[in-house]
Design an enzyme around this catalytic site. Structure first.
Site, mmCIF file in Angstrom:
data_model
loop_
_atom_site.group_PDB
_atom_site.id
_atom_site.type_symbol
_atom_site.label_atom_id
_atom_site.label_comp_id
_atom_site.label_asym_id
_atom_site.label_seq_id
_atom_site.Cartn_x
_atom_site.Cartn_y
_atom_site.Cartn_z
ATOM 1 N N ARG A 164 0.817 -1.064 -0.096
ATOM 2 C CA ARG A 164 -0.069 -0.015 0.034
ATOM 3 C C ARG A 164 0.919 1.207 -0.220
ATOM 4 N NH1 ARG A 164 -2.048 -3.745 3.679
ATOM 5 N NH2 ARG A 164 -4.101 -4.658 3.474
ATOM 6 N N LYS A 169 -2.285 -2.810 7.882
ATOM 7 C CA LYS A 169 -3.692 -2.639 8.100
ATOM 8 C C LYS A 169 -4.265 -3.742 8.880
ATOM 9 C CE LYS A 169 -7.889 -1.188 5.362
ATOM 10 N NZ LYS A 169 -8.306 -1.059 4.052
ATOM 11 N N HIS A 184 -2.725 1.771 -5.937
ATOM 12 C CA HIS A 184 -3.632 0.607 -5.699
ATOM 13 C C HIS A 184 -3.586 0.019 -7.113
ATOM 14 C CE1 HIS A 184 -4.499 -0.151 -1.815
ATOM 15 N NE2 HIS A 184 -5.624 -0.786 -2.019
ATOM 16 N N ARG A 216 -1.043 -2.553 -6.989
ATOM 17 C CA ARG A 216 -1.118 -3.478 -5.876
ATOM 18 C C ARG A 216 -2.329 -4.414 -6.514
ATOM 19 N NH1 ARG A 216 -1.534 -4.724 -0.528
ATOM 20 N NH2 ARG A 216 -3.346 -5.274 0.451
ATOM 21 N N HIS A 275 -3.636 -9.295 3.908
ATOM 22 C CA HIS A 275 -4.954 -9.301 4.125
ATOM 23 C C HIS A 275 -5.399 -10.288 5.429
ATOM 24 C CE1 HIS A 275 -6.098 -8.585 -0.266
ATOM 25 N NE2 HIS A 275 -5.795 -7.231 0.200
ATOM 26 N N TYR A 305 -9.985 -8.579 -4.726
ATOM 27 C CA TYR A 305 -8.597 -7.962 -5.671
ATOM 28 C C TYR A 305 -8.531 -8.802 -6.828
ATOM 29 C CZ TYR A 305 -6.920 -4.645 -2.352
ATOM 30 O OH TYR A 305 -6.662 -3.282 -1.553
#
Length: 420
Positions: free
Chosen positions: A270, A295, A365, A368, A391, A400
């Site tokens: 990220r 995250k 992103h 990503r 994740h 994704y």
């Protein structure tokens, strides 16, 4: 410090004769430490001298009174020097005059924040729910960036209540429906979904604390959406290589941007993770690096590829400015500071557009997404991919890598005989 920029003694004497001399010298020292160019310093000092003369002529006697004269001086300067300029150029010109004055005042006047937007309270419902922000941190364990989103949506809700003259204790299902109906058309459905989530948490908290006599949170319905309705923003690896090739690595800025884009595309990081990478996170001896405080709340250690490692070394040796900051990637323009996550997004978007790649919402992103799509095409499991990109849930990975875009494109372009 003034002698470093002015070679004529009489020029230095004239500056030090000004009643703002202590403030100007402190400001020049700050500019030097922040790596501003000599040209920038020489452009700002005359503005400050003129401002000091203007403020003294209009009654200023100490530094604390200077803030009252900033805007009148800027308008006087624009009338005198901005004739014949367009409205946009005058606006930019006024900023060039106002900015050094405000920077100096922040250094010498305690509590001075400058013109800017009025500061909004962290909690717009401080009177009715004073401990809500502490609840988000201590009980829900939310991160600061997530709490910023909560604050934004709560301010929107507070504005709606204030505009309609409704007190928080008088909130009803009708009021909530009216807010969502008014707020929804102005924003994307994902933003509305987050706003509804914030509202549900807030209403549930108000009921628990006795502010509301009824729990209204179940009445907040999330906007309807369909899973897998949209396609991912990934681009092919050939296009990723086009983006990387569009970076001119002859300049320090290009070396930095190339290293950042490699980390985004190779590891699916990220933007905030790239911006927060420090020199201490890179283990050169064992050829690996770590991403801390992701995250999902975890820390991930990656093997440092030869290509990414060479790009980082090239930037550290030939592009990174001398600084005591431990962050790897720094701003290339003054004031010298670590690069922010928003700048990483902007640089990625710039090079995607420069490479001629058309994609909705160009940004970091996209790379990503492309990393995840490449791993899916290589037949890695969703669990391994989720662990790789950080994740917490496998459902996030499915979002994704929703579709086999290339395979579906082949079907659409063919005659369909191979499908039969």
């Amino acid at each position: 410090m003034l002698e470093h920029y002015y070679f004529r003694p009489e020029t230095v004497d004239r500056i030090r004769a000004s009643w703002l001399a202590p403030a100007i010298e402190e400001y020049v020292t700050w500019l030097t430490e922040a790596h501003y160019t000599a040209r920038s310093v020489l452009h700002r000092v005359p503005v400050l001298m003129s401002f000091g003369e203007y403020a003294k002529a209009h009654g200023a006697r100490d530094f604390a009174q200077l803030s009252d004269y900033v805007e009148p001086f800027v308008q006087t300067w624009i009338r005198r020097h901005g004739r014949g300029r367009s409205a946009a150029r005058r606006s930019k010109f006024s900023h060039e005059v106002r900015n050094p004055i405000c920077q100096m005042l922040r250094l010498v006047v305690e509590g001075y924040d400058g013109p800017g937007r009025p500061h909004k309270p962290d909690n717009p419902f401080e009177r009715e729910a004073p401990h809500f922000m502490a609840f988000l941190v201590e009980e829900k364990g939310l991160r600061p960036r997530t709490i910023l989103h909560y604050r934004f949506h709560l301010h929107q809700f507070a504005t709606h209540l204030e505009r309609n003259g409704i007190r928080l204790r008088a909130v009803s299902p009708t009021v909530i429906s009216g807010f969502i109906a008014e707020y929804g058309p102005r924003i994307a459905w994902t933003t509305l979904r987050n706003a509804c989530g914030t509202l549900r948490v807030f209403l549930r908290y108000l009921y628990r604390e006795g502010v509301l006599s009824r729990d209204l949170s179940p009445l907040v319905e999330f906007p309807q959406s369909y899973r897998h309705a949209s396609i991912p923003r990934s681009i092919s690896w050939d296009q990723v290589e086009q983006v990387l090739a569009s970076v001119d690595r002859r300049s320090p800025c290009g070396r930095r941007d190339y290293a950042m884009l490699l980390l985004l595309a190779t590891y699916g990081l990220r933007a905030c993770e790239v911006a927060s990478l420090t020199l201490d996170d890179i283990d050169w001896r064992n050829e690996r690096f770590r991403i801390r405080d992701r995250k999902a709340g975890n820390t991930t250690t990656y093997p440092l590829s030869a290509v990414a490692g060479s790009a980082i070394v090239d930037y550290l040796k030939n592009g990174r400015p001398a600084t005591t900051h431990r962050e790897v990637f720094m701003r290339m323009s003054a004031p010298l500071a670590p690069i922010g996550h928003a700048a990483v997004v902007c640089r990625a978007a710039h090079f995607i557009r420069k490479a001629g790649v058309n994609v909705p919402r160009a940004g970091s992103h996209v790379l990503r997404h492309s990393c995840v799509q490449r791993l899916l095409n290589a037949h890695f499991s969703l669990k391994h991919i989720g662990d790789y990109v950080g994740h917490r849930s496998i459902s996030s990975t499915q979002i994704y890598g929703k579709l086999a875009i290339d395979q579906l494109r082949d079907v659409a372009q063919g005659d369909g005989e191979d499908v039969l």
